[in-house]
Design an enzyme around this catalytic site. Sequence first.
Site, PDB file in Angstrom:
ATOM      1  CE  LYS A 129      -4.671   0.807   2.293  1.00  8.01           C
ATOM      2  NZ  LYS A 129      -4.512   1.048   3.640  1.00  8.01           N
ATOM      3  CB  THR A 142     -15.508   4.112  16.234  1.00  2.00           C
ATOM      4  OG1 THR A 142     -15.268   5.287  15.273  1.00  2.00           O
ATOM      5  CG2 THR A 142     -16.613   4.523  16.917  1.00  2.00           C
ATOM      6  CG  LEU A 157     -14.816  12.047   8.483  1.00  2.00           C
ATOM      7  CD1 LEU A 157     -12.684  11.213   7.719  1.00  2.00           C
ATOM      8  CD2 LEU A 157     -13.873  13.387   7.692  1.00  2.00           C
ATOM      9  CD  GLU A 174     -16.655   3.890   3.017  1.00  2.00           C
ATOM     10  OE1 GLU A 174     -16.723   3.256   2.451  1.00  2.00           O
ATOM     11  OE2 GLU A 174     -16.736   3.168   4.283  1.00  2.00           O
ATOM     12  CE  LYS A 233     -18.044   7.573  14.349  1.00  2.00           C
ATOM     13  NZ  LYS A 233     -16.970   7.734  13.537  1.00  2.00           N
ATOM     14  CG  PHE A 250     -29.162   9.309   7.741  1.00  2.13           C
ATOM     15  CD1 PHE A 250     -28.601  10.099   7.785  1.00  2.13           C
ATOM     16  CD2 PHE A 250     -28.130   7.843   8.191  1.00  2.13           C
ATOM     17  CE1 PHE A 250     -27.253  10.195   7.079  1.00  2.13           C
ATOM     18  CE2 PHE A 250     -27.223   7.817   7.770  1.00  2.13           C
ATOM     19  CZ  PHE A 250     -26.649   8.746   6.570  1.00  2.13           C
ATOM     20  CB  CYS A 261     -18.651   3.328  10.019  1.00  2.02           C
ATOM     21  SG  CYS A 261     -17.158   3.680  10.194  1.00  2.02           S
ATOM     22  CE  LYS A 300     -15.553  -0.393  13.061  1.00  4.96           C
ATOM     23  NZ  LYS A 300     -15.332   1.121  14.233  1.00  4.96           N
ATOM     24  CE  LYS A 316     -21.699   6.407   1.812  1.00  2.00           C
ATOM     25  NZ  LYS A 316     -21.757   7.527   2.842  1.00  2.00           N
TER      26      LYS A 316
END
Length: 434
Positions: free
Chosen positions: A35, A121, A151, A153, A205, A250, A261, A264, A321
């Site tokens: 990477k 998180t 944030l 995605e 969070k 939402f 996110c 999880k 999404k």
Amino acid sequence: MKITVFGAGYVGLVVSAFFSENGHDVVCVEKNKEKVESLKRGRVPIYEPGLEEMVLKSLSKGTLEFVVEGAEAVKKAEIIFICVGTPSNQEGSADLTAVWEVLDEISQNLNGYKVIVLKGTVPVGTGDAALAYLKEKAKVDFDVVSNPEFLREGSSLYDFTNPSRLIIGAQSERAIEVMKKVYAVQLEKGVPALLTDRKSAELIKYASNTFLALKISFVNSLARLCEAFKANVEDVKRGLGLDPRIGPNFLNPGPGFGGSCLPKDVRALTKTCEEANVPFPLLKAIIDSNSLQKEFVVQKLKKILGGFRGKRIGVWGLAFKAGTDDVRESPAIDILERILIEGEEINIRAYDPHAMENSRKVLPEVEYVSNPYLACEEVDILLILTEWKEFREVDFSRAKEMMSSPRIFDTRNILPRNELESLGFSYFGLGRAK
Ligand code: UDX
């Protein structure tokens, strides 16, 4: 400022790109050598609008560097952002292995005052535990700050530049000053900063992501109810969202929430509550409802098709999404897996503008095609699972000619139903009466 960022995933790359673009010297530490090699050449391994361009710009200006070893980067940093992943482990709690590895590396190289920021998180109490661990190991002064990210995605750079709020969980004035300096761009724009303790910041969070998941599960349950009564969830959602106490965001019904996110974090908060012996029954309901929604989509599709055996299904959308190539916990992948388990001799032809490479790795049974029309070839139905804008711009007369049966099941309610019906399609949405 001299900034070191641990982790070159979504969060780490956005943090590195933003700060290096805004006049800071950034070193991003990533232990995956391949990477790092690819990043050094300016190749960003994820699809995130604007990110690659920003990384390339900073690399050429010399304000951003990618390295494998963290020791030197820790020594020269004034502020260190820990942005490594905290995936779910088997019990559903957050796996902090990568965070502790970084903390260990930091502890061995602390050579003067630095602010160490937990950006990912992490469960309540992690910041305090990190502080205690570092205090035991290092003899110099430092601070640990909890500064969770929000944030999304697909719009991460925008969100980092224009956050709804900055949450700063810090327990020293010196650390707060450093945080204010590093976030000067956002603060000058008037972004509100909430100063709090580390534990509350960590909880904010989880509370935020869980609440978003709750809204989605709520509206998805309403969509199922609307189907039972032949009511229209699109109107119900509008009526609900017009109440300023509730708000319109939402509340889009769909095949369930996914991504790296929301699912999880709901699981991790559930685990935290169990460990703290605090009943929070809503959390289980969010998870159950999300699973139910995916099954609802599968069963509705089965009913429309009169059984799955021998059917050919066209699919548009695989990403969790729109705006991303990410298929982690994507409802699309889950739904396709369920369909393949349920029926025999099923043929699925799928198209997604960005997520096919990632889907292929987890779902090789599906045939991937290079444009939305090919996904319609001789299919018994077209199933829409991700809300990509470009799906609205397709020539539906052409798509219809390619299909064996002109049926569309639009699980995101993104297509103009009346237009499609006038073209001769049978249109099925979610919670839209049919
Ligand atoms: C989320 C949070 O939004 C962000 O603040 C956090 O820091 C990281 O996690 P992200 O995972 O990028 O961001 O996805 P998000 O935009 O929240 O969407 C999550 C899921 O919910 C997607 O599967 C999406 O399709 C679904 N969703 C979202 C709906 O089904 N309906 C909606 O109205 C909104």
